[in-house]
Design an enzyme around this catalytic site. Structure first.
Site, PDB file in Angstrom:
ATOM      1  N   GLU A 254      14.903 -43.495 -37.744  1.00  0.00           N
ATOM      2  CA  GLU A 254      13.805 -44.274 -38.326  1.00  0.00           C
ATOM      3  C   GLU A 254      14.365 -45.169 -39.436  1.00  0.00           C
ATOM      4  O   GLU A 254      14.390 -44.797 -40.605  1.00  0.00           O
ATOM      5  CB  GLU A 254      12.736 -43.335 -38.872  1.00  0.00           C
ATOM      6  N   GLU A 262      16.869 -39.767 -44.619  1.00  0.00           N
ATOM      7  CA  GLU A 262      15.672 -39.645 -43.786  1.00  0.00           C
ATOM      8  C   GLU A 262      15.711 -40.577 -42.574  1.00  0.00           C
ATOM      9  O   GLU A 262      14.942 -40.398 -41.631  1.00  0.00           O
ATOM     10  CB  GLU A 262      14.421 -39.938 -44.619  1.00  0.00           C
TER      11      GLU A 262
END
Length: 281
Positions: A254, A262
């Protein structure tokens, strides 16, 4: 498969797929769904309209809601209202209503038998546990040994299922991996808050492949392979037996997330190439 919101495009694509689906109620929707009419409308639009050929298994109401946040007060009312709407639709035996928590709710996690919720988390979890027990639903938990390495100085081999022997002796129980230790600490906390009969479904677990020293493709591949093999064997030292239902996080990297680490939890690169040599069967 787990999806974090009932996106119509995804639900449409899942028609007749025969995949069992866990679908989320986003945290920013919880206050609205504490009203029964709004919950009934949500279920109609996002569940009933697809239920003839989409296999919903779980609806989780909120993801990792902090017990001290203003949102926390709406989790249980929203769960109750979603359940009522599901029951009114005659789907209560097919679809279980729960919430997804993380292990930050634990004030104590080592040794596992001493596992207990923090004071704030205990007040938050006790009535939720009662709801889950009364409706035969599991607790959904996001279990991340990686974050205990990053923030609690746990060893990498213990987290990657590669420790050569027992790392933690806890009475008669022995722990060779951190995943089992976190699971059993959560089971111990549930036992102290009227949730001793609950099962835990692992709604997320993963390891990032970039962004730091231990965040490598090699470590991530090792974690996913060993996790898959481990949960198929069945149970933890405290709760031996059946295979542990586990959802891998996540499908794709992502790159729009702000924190570098992340961005790297995907099993696939954005070009749909699989990062790791993993068998999912």
């Amino acid at each position: 498969m787990r999806i974090y919101s009932p996106y119509p495009g995804i639900l449409q694509a899942l028609r007749d797929s025969n995949l069992e689906i866990m679908v989320g109620v986003p945290n920013d929707s919880l206050q609205a769904l504490s009203e029964q009419s709004a919950a009934a409308d949500w279920v109609q639009r996002n569940i009933k309209d697809y239920s003839s050929n989409v296999k919903f298994k779980y609806i989780y109401v909120g993801n990792e809601v902090n017990p001290t946040s203003p949102t926390a007060q709406f989790v249980l009312p929203a769960m109750q209202n979603i359940y009522k709407a599901i029951a009114d639709a005659g789907l209560q035996n097919q679809i279980k209503v729960s919430t997804a928590v993380d292990t930050n709710l634990l004030g104590v996690f080592d040794p596992p038998s001493a596992g207990d919720f923090s004071e704030n988390a205990r007040k938050f979890m006790e009535p939720i546990n009662g709801f889950l027990v009364s409706n035969g639903a599991p607790l959904l938990a996001n279990i991340y040994p990686y974050f205990r390495v990053k923030y609690n100085n746990q060893s990498v081999p213990y987290a990657l299922f590669t420790a050569p022997g027992t790392v933690v002796h806890d009475g008669q129980l022995e722990y060779q991996n951190l995943f089992d230790a976190l699971m059993d600490a959560l089971y111990s906390a549930l036992e102290k808050t009227n949730g001793g009969s609950l099962a835990i479904v692992v709604s997320e677990s993963g390891w990032p492949s970039g962004g730091g020293a231990v965040e490598t493709v090699e470590n991530a591949g090792t974690y996913y392979r060993n996790l898959i093999n481990h949960v198929k064997k069945g149970g933890t030292p405290k709760r031996p037996g059946n295979a542990i239902e586990t959802y891998l996080f996540g499908l794709f990297d992502e790159n729009l997330k702000t924190e570098d680490i992340e961005q790297h939890f995907g099993l696939f690169y954005p070009n749909k190439q699989l990062k790791y040599n993993i068998s999912f069967t």
